[in-house]
Design an enzyme around this catalytic site. Structure first.
Site, mmCIF file in Angstrom:
data_model
loop_
_atom_site.group_PDB
_atom_site.id
_atom_site.type_symbol
_atom_site.label_atom_id
_atom_site.label_comp_id
_atom_site.label_asym_id
_atom_site.label_seq_id
_atom_site.Cartn_x
_atom_site.Cartn_y
_atom_site.Cartn_z
ATOM 1 N N ASP A 158 1.247 -1.377 -0.338
ATOM 2 C CA ASP A 158 -0.165 -0.171 -0.151
ATOM 3 C C ASP A 158 1.334 1.353 0.472
ATOM 4 O O ASP A 158 1.925 0.731 0.059
ATOM 5 C CB ASP A 158 -1.075 0.045 1.283
ATOM 6 C CG ASP A 158 -1.564 -0.632 1.253
ATOM 7 O OD1 ASP A 158 -2.032 -2.009 0.438
ATOM 8 O OD2 ASP A 158 -3.001 -0.983 2.206
ATOM 9 N N HIS A 161 4.048 -2.046 3.068
ATOM 10 C CA HIS A 161 4.026 -0.677 2.109
ATOM 11 C C HIS A 161 5.830 -0.974 1.882
ATOM 12 O O HIS A 161 6.341 -0.952 2.787
ATOM 13 C CB HIS A 161 3.954 0.259 3.710
ATOM 14 C CG HIS A 161 2.902 -0.512 4.237
ATOM 15 N ND1 HIS A 161 2.514 -0.813 5.506
ATOM 16 C CD2 HIS A 161 1.211 0.756 3.922
ATOM 17 C CE1 HIS A 161 1.143 -0.589 5.783
ATOM 18 N NE2 HIS A 161 0.584 0.250 5.071
HETATM 19 ZN ZN ZN Z 1 -1.722 2.881 3.433
#
Ligand code: ZN
Length: 243
Positions: free
Chosen positions: A68, A210
Site C-alpha cells: 500500500d 508498504h
Molecule cells: Zn495506507
C-alpha cells in the site's frame, strides 16, 4: 401423606445424586467429544481450505503480497526488480497523490503482471467524508491509473480498512482487506518482519506491507525466498479472493 413426605426428600436426594452423576458423565463425554471435534475441525478446515484453493488439483500453497501507499520513487523499483528476479506477482494499492511523475513505475508494474488497485487519492478514511468527496477520492485515483495502464481499476484497499457498500459510487469496486498485517511501517526492522511473517503465515494469506521503506523491500524479498523454498506460490490478490 406422611410416607410420602418422608419419601420425597429421599427421592429428591436420589434424583439430585443421579442428576449430579449424569452431569459428570455427560460433562466428561462432551469434554472428550470436544477435544476430538477440535482436532477434527482443525484437520477438517485444513482439508476444506486446500480443497477450496485447489479446484483443479493444484498442489501449491498460495499467498498474496500486497503493498500500500506507493509508488515510492526509489523503493518501489527496487522491489519490482527483486520480484521480477523471483518470478513473483504482487498487488499494489496506489495513492492518487503519488502517481504524478511516477508513471513509468506504474507502467512497469502493469507490464510485469502485477495487479494495481486503488488506495484513495490522499489516504483518507472514506467513511469520514461526505459521499461525494469519498467518491472523488476513489474515482480520481482510478482514472489516473487507467490513464497510464489502459485498464479499469476494479480493486480498492480502503485506508484503515474503512469501507461501505455505497462507496462503490458509479463503478463496481471490490474491497480487498488483509489476513496478515506485518506492521512494517511501524517495525522498520527487516529481521523482525521476516521472523514474524514466517512464524504466522498460513496458506491463502493476504499479507499487508508498504513499499515505502528500505526495510520492507528487504523483508519482502527474504520472505519470498524463504516461502518459495517451502513450496508457496505468490499470486495477485484477485486470484485468492475470487476463488
Ligand atoms: Zn495506507
Amino acid at each position: 401423606m406422611n410416607r410420602r413426605s418422608r419419601r420425597n426428600p429421599e427421592w429428591k436426594r436420589g434424583l439430585r445424586k443421579g442428576l449430579l452423576g449424569l452431569m459428570l458423565v455427560l460433562g466428561a463425554f462432551f469434554w472428550r467429544k470436544n477435544q476430538e471435534a477440535g482436532q477434527q475441525i482443525r484437520t477438517g478446515s485444513e482439508s476444506v481450505r486446500s480443497a477450496e484453493a485447489d479446484p483443479v488439483g493444484r498442489e501449491t500453497k498460495r499467498l498474496a503480497l500486497t503493498f500500500d501507499d506507493g509508488p515510492h520513487p526509489y523503493y518501489t523499483e527496487q522491489l519490482l526488480d527483486g520480484l521480477a528476479d523471483r518470478g513473483v506477482k504482487a498487488t499494489f494499492f496506489l495513492l492518487g497523490e503519488n502517481i504524478e511523475g511516477r508513471e513509468d513505475i506504474i507502467r512497469r508494474m502493469h507490464e510485469e503482471g502485477h495487479l494495481i488497485g486503488n488506495h484513495t487519492f490522499y489516504h483518507v478514511d472514506v467513511n469520514s467524508l461526505p459521499l461525494k468527496e469519498a467518491c472523488a477520492e476513489i474515482q480520481d485515483t482510478s482514472s489516473a491509473i487507467t490513464a497510464i495502464t489502459g485498464q479499469q481499476v476494479e480493486y480498492v484497499r480502503p485506508p484503515y480498512g474503512s469501507w461501505n457498500k455505497e462507496l462503490e459510487c458509479e463503478v463496481l469496486m471490490i474491497p480487498v482487506f488483509w489476513t496478515l498485517d506485518t506492521l512494517d511501517w511501524k517495525v522498520k526492522n527487516a529481521d523482525q518482519i521476516v521472523r514474524e511473517v514466517l512464524s504466522d503465515v498460513e496458506e491463502n494469506d493476504v499479507i499487508l506491507m508498504h513499499d515505502s521503506y528500505r526495510t520492507t523491500v528487504d523483508a519482502a524479498l527474504r520472505i519470498v525466498d524463504a516461502l518459495q523454498e517451502k513450496g508457496y506460490e505468490f499470486v495477485t490478490a484477485d486470484e485468492l479472493i475470487l476463488e
